[in-house]
Design an enzyme around this catalytic site. Structure first.
Site, mmCIF file in Angstrom:
data_model
loop_
_atom_site.group_PDB
_atom_site.id
_atom_site.type_symbol
_atom_site.label_atom_id
_atom_site.label_comp_id
_atom_site.label_asym_id
_atom_site.label_seq_id
_atom_site.Cartn_x
_atom_site.Cartn_y
_atom_site.Cartn_z
ATOM 1 N N ASP A 115 42.162 40.838 36.180
ATOM 2 C CA ASP A 115 42.496 39.416 36.302
ATOM 3 C C ASP A 115 41.204 38.691 36.642
ATOM 4 O OD1 ASP A 115 45.253 39.650 35.798
ATOM 5 O OD2 ASP A 115 45.603 40.261 37.874
ATOM 6 N N ASP A 133 48.086 36.985 30.463
ATOM 7 C CA ASP A 133 49.213 36.431 31.217
ATOM 8 C C ASP A 133 49.607 35.060 30.669
ATOM 9 O OD1 ASP A 133 49.001 38.650 32.933
ATOM 10 O OD2 ASP A 133 47.707 37.568 34.332
#
Length: 169
Positions: A115, A133
């Site tokens: 991330d 995402d």
């Protein structure tokens, strides 16, 4: 072929950014993304679980459940590809798959998802995510929006019967 291309392009884009992030030193993070007036910060986070680290101690489940969901979505997309209509549905699923496959690759190969950015606005300040995402959320939003529009159209297409015995002037 178009939808396969979308899936490949979106997955490749996210995986390419993850590769660049992973090449940098961990101590260089967080740092502002250039030209965003510090509204977007870059991170180098490793998440071994689902969002927010949920179930990170259950690695096999975290890898196999997304694999099963992605396989089902890919099968469904394959089944509806020959149909002339359903373009919005095909697009939504392709976008979801583009993001999901990128994160699945991370889970299977790296054993964690990379991330790498956070939007510095309100409650999003504490959330670090990746483009994969965003693609999953965007594709889901497209599918949800399509269903809402169908429901609205359906509600307005149902005409109430007119009482023909009433005379108008």
């Amino acid at each position: 072929m178009l939808y396969t291309g979308i899936i490949a392009a979106l997955s490749s884009l996210d995986l390419g950014i993850k590769w660049l992030i992973e090449r940098e030193k961990p101590e260089d993070f967080p740092k502002p993304l250039p030209h965003t007036k510090e509204k977007i910060l870059l991170y180098r986070n490793h998440n071994a679980g689902f969002p927010f680290g949920f179930l990170e101690q259950h690695g096999e489940l975290v890898r196999m459940l997304p694999l099963a969901v992605i396989s089902g979505l890919a099968g469904f997309l394959t089944a509806i590809l020959p149909q002339k209509d359903k373009k919005v549905q095909k697009l939504g699923i392709a976008i979801i798959l583009g993001g999901a496959i990128s994160n699945l690759y991370d889970r299977v190969v790296r054993r964690y998802v990379v991330d790498y950015f956070s939007i510095q606005c309100g409650k999003l300040k504490g959330v670090v995510f990746n483009l994969g995402d965003i693609f999953v959320f965007l594709g889901s939003g497209i599918l949800f929006g399509e269903e809402i529009i169908k429901e609205i159209r359906s509600a307005f297409s149902k005409k109430t019967p007119v009482d023909s015995s009433r005379k108008t002037m």
